[in-house]
Design a protein around this motif. Structure first.
Motif, PDB file in Angstrom:
ATOM      1  N   MET A  38       0.832  -1.206   0.000  1.00  0.00           N
ATOM      2  CA  MET A  38       0.000   0.000   0.000  1.00  0.00           C
ATOM      3  C   MET A  38       0.869   1.260   0.000  1.00  0.00           C
ATOM      4  N   ALA A  39       1.965   1.233   0.761  1.00  0.00           N
ATOM      5  CA  ALA A  39       2.886   2.377   0.752  1.00  0.00           C
ATOM      6  C   ALA A  39       3.431   2.592  -0.655  1.00  0.00           C
ATOM      7  N   MET A  40       3.774   1.491  -1.328  1.00  0.00           N
ATOM      8  CA  MET A  40       4.272   1.567  -2.689  1.00  0.00           C
ATOM      9  C   MET A  40       3.227   2.182  -3.627  1.00  0.00           C
ATOM     10  N   ALA A  41       1.974   1.767  -3.434  1.00  0.00           N
ATOM     11  CA  ALA A  41       0.888   2.285  -4.273  1.00  0.00           C
ATOM     12  C   ALA A  41       0.681   3.783  -4.050  1.00  0.00           C
ATOM     13  N   HIS A  42       0.712   4.228  -2.796  1.00  0.00           N
ATOM     14  CA  HIS A  42       0.585   5.665  -2.506  1.00  0.00           C
ATOM     15  C   HIS A  42       1.742   6.439  -3.141  1.00  0.00           C
ATOM     16  N   MET A  43       2.947   5.892  -3.032  1.00  0.00           N
ATOM     17  CA  MET A  43       4.118   6.544  -3.622  1.00  0.00           C
ATOM     18  C   MET A  43       3.951   6.700  -5.127  1.00  0.00           C
ATOM     19  N   GLN A  44       3.488   5.642  -5.784  1.00  0.00           N
ATOM     20  CA  GLN A  44       3.319   5.702  -7.241  1.00  0.00           C
ATOM     21  C   GLN A  44       2.227   6.691  -7.629  1.00  0.00           C
ATOM     22  N   ARG A  45       1.132   6.725  -6.876  1.00  0.00           N
ATOM     23  CA  ARG A  45       0.049   7.666  -7.158  1.00  0.00           C
ATOM     24  C   ARG A  45       0.510   9.119  -7.051  1.00  0.00           C
ATOM     25  N   CYS A  46       1.554   9.357  -6.264  1.00  0.00           N
ATOM     26  CA  CYS A  46       2.094  10.715  -6.104  1.00  0.00           C
ATOM     27  C   CYS A  46       3.213  11.013  -7.091  1.00  0.00           C
ATOM     28  N   GLY A  47       3.388  10.151  -8.105  1.00  0.00           N
ATOM     29  CA  GLY A  47       4.338  10.439  -9.170  1.00  0.00           C
ATOM     30  C   GLY A  47       5.732   9.885  -8.992  1.00  0.00           C
ATOM     31  N   ASN A  48       5.911   8.924  -8.094  1.00  0.00           N
ATOM     32  CA  ASN A  48       7.224   8.325  -7.879  1.00  0.00           C
ATOM     33  C   ASN A  48       7.283   6.938  -8.519  1.00  0.00           C
ATOM     34  N   ARG A  49       8.478   6.443  -8.739  1.00  0.00           N
ATOM     35  CA  ARG A  49       8.655   5.189  -9.486  1.00  0.00           C
ATOM     36  C   ARG A  49       9.083   4.046  -8.571  1.00  0.00           C
ATOM     37  N   PRO A  50       8.233   3.020  -8.431  1.00  0.00           N
ATOM     38  CA  PRO A  50       8.592   1.890  -7.559  1.00  0.00           C
ATOM     39  C   PRO A  50       9.459   0.855  -8.276  1.00  0.00           C
ATOM     40  N   ILE A  51      10.361   0.266  -7.533  1.00  0.00           N
ATOM     41  CA  ILE A  51      11.045  -0.955  -7.954  1.00  0.00           C
ATOM     42  C   ILE A  51      10.646  -2.038  -6.957  1.00  0.00           C
ATOM     43  N   CYS A  52      10.029  -3.089  -7.452  1.00  0.00           N
ATOM     44  CA  CYS A  52       9.685  -4.241  -6.601  1.00  0.00           C
ATOM     45  C   CYS A  52      10.816  -5.244  -6.772  1.00  0.00           C
ATOM     46  N   LEU A  53      11.638  -5.385  -5.748  1.00  0.00           N
ATOM     47  CA  LEU A  53      12.800  -6.265  -5.837  1.00  0.00           C
ATOM     48  C   LEU A  53      12.469  -7.643  -5.277  1.00  0.00           C
ATOM     49  N   MET A  54      12.466  -8.632  -6.151  1.00  0.00           N
ATOM     50  CA  MET A  54      12.248 -10.006  -5.736  1.00  0.00           C
ATOM     51  C   MET A  54      13.564 -10.610  -5.234  1.00  0.00           C
ATOM     52  N   GLY A  55      13.504 -11.282  -4.098  1.00  0.00           N
ATOM     53  CA  GLY A  55      14.717 -11.818  -3.472  1.00  0.00           C
ATOM     54  C   GLY A  55      15.082 -13.197  -3.967  1.00  0.00           C
ATOM     55  N   GLY A  56      15.247 -13.351  -5.270  1.00  0.00           N
ATOM     56  CA  GLY A  56      15.642 -14.652  -5.806  1.00  0.00           C
ATOM     57  C   GLY A  56      17.040 -15.062  -5.389  1.00  0.00           C
TER      58      GLY A  56
END
Length: 411
Positions: free
Chosen positions: A53-71
């Motif tokens: 949800m924090a990531m979604a709020h950040m993106q809605r405010c014009g910021n770019r998320p990176i979702c890092l998968m821990g492979g």
């Protein structure tokens, strides 16, 4: 409002590495940030959802998320918040879990190509084929063992007989290296995560500032706990998952419908997109009216995770059940000391203590035949342990068959 102001108002932010610099960064906007998810299972659970949800709020405010998968880091396991070493997983299991989580995340985060579209990255790309000597010379030299051992995640384990394996000791260095790699590849300037990640996040911030001599920042969120400080997201049948095959939309709805009165406003703020004026209005309701706020919370959360149609079906089913089960409010009750549940009371002891069954043998039959429920969740294991975190507002409803209800109250 910029992203910092949104997260602050909604109650996400716990710690910041450089508060004034971070505020200035958000005022400019367009921040590339990352949140890491270790693939310990093939589904996200409620604990992950707060950071999503924090990531979604950040993106809605014009910021770019990176979702890092821990492979890569998933092959070691994060010791943060863990009393014992995690179970080792095979590469095949890790890769399967990564694929499942990627699919789930796309329901909440926009991965469309172009400016602002989120990035899916996997640290297996740079961790699995590292040259050990090279890594030690290039990265290890920037880490102080004394400072690492002072971190809470390591101190807790060092105090136990099991200690800390060298394998796990490397985790902080690897997570710090992740941030360094993402900074090089995508100009990622901010790492975000749960408050239990504070030491790991600082490691990455300091590595970038020392080795690359570039600005880097860290932010942690409050962990999702109830008013007693117990982590939320667990029911008698296990974790509350986002995968409908693991936790059905109805069970998911019911979990949020039954949370404690004191937790409603916090969960509305952290886990829904409702405007804060509405969150505060609902959170201020008292007495029987707080049940309306719980319904709103359960519906909004189920809608975000499972879609509006499933949320409506779950709400209709719950209302029908509550209509038929109104008599459970007047069910007999027994007070039992909270200390009795510290190590877990087995289900047969509980049933005989509150006299729902006359003997353990009859209790065993009732459980094995599927006739016993706790908080509306069926119990099928005669060795099941009832713990204090299964209670809501100090109360747990026990049901045997269709007509026998009993409230257990902590004292």
């Amino acid at each position: 409002m910029n992203a910092y102001e949104v997260l602050k108002e909604r109650g996400f932010i716990e710690q910041l590495t450089h508060e004034e610099e971070i505020k200035a960064l958000f005022e400019k906007g367009g921040v590339t940030f990352y949140i890491g998810i270790d693939p310990t299972a093939d589904s996200l659970h409620v604990g992950h959802f707060l950071t999503v949800m924090a990531m979604a709020h950040m993106q809605r405010c014009g910021n770019r998320p990176i979702c890092l998968m821990g492979g890569g880091t998933g092959m070691i396991g994060d010791p943060s918040g863990k009393a014992d070493m995690r179970k080792m997983m095979t590469v095949e299991t890790i890769d399967h879990n990564v694929a499942c989580i990627k699919k789930q995340l796309s329901r909440f985060i926009n991965f469309d190509e172009g400016e602002g579209g989120a990035i899916i990255a996997n640290n297996a790309d740079w961790l699995r084929n590292l040259n050990y000597i090279e890594f030690l010379r290039e990265i290890g030299t920037h880490f102080s063992v004394n400072r690492m051992l002072a971190a809470d995640c390591f101190k807790t384990r060092m105090d136990r007989e099991l200690g800390l394996s060298f394998l796990e000791f490397n985790y902080m260095i690897m997570q710090g290296y992740d941030f360094y790699e993402l900074n090089k590849r995508y100009n990622c300037m901010l790492e975000m995560g749960g408050n239990d990640q504070w030491s790991n996040i600082i490691a990455g911030v300091e590595l970038i500032r020392r080795k690359a001599q570039k600005p880097a920042y860290g932010m942690t969120f409050k962990l999702l706990t109830n008013s007693e400080g117990v982590k939320m997201g667990k029911t008698v049948s296990g974790a509350v998952w986002l995968d409908p095959e693991k936790t059905s939309p109805y069970e998911f709805y019911q979990y949020w419908r039954n949370i404690g009165d004191k937790d409603v406003e916090k969960c509305l703020a952290l886990l829904t997109f409702l405007p804060m004026d509405e969150v505060r209005r609902l959170g201020a309701l008292e007495g029987a009216e707080i049940n309306h706020a719980k319904e709103v919370l359960a519906f909004e959360l189920t809608k975000i995770v499972h879609g509006e149609a499933e949320a409506t079906k779950a709400q209709d089913a719950a209302r029908a059940l509550f209509g038929k089960g109104a008599a459970t409010v007047d069910a007999p009750s027994t007070e039992i000391s909270a200390a009795e549940f510290a190590e877990g009371m087995d289900i047969l002891t509980l049933l005989t203590t509150i006299k729902v069954v006359p003997s353990r043998s009859e209790g065993r039959r009732a459980v094995q035949q599927g006739g016993v429920k706790l908080a509306e969740q069926p119990i099928k294991d005669i060795d099941f342990k009832v713990t204090a975190d299964l209670f809501t507002d100090g109360k747990l409803l026990v049901q045997k068959g269709k007509k026998t209800f009993h409230n257990v109250i902590l004292k």
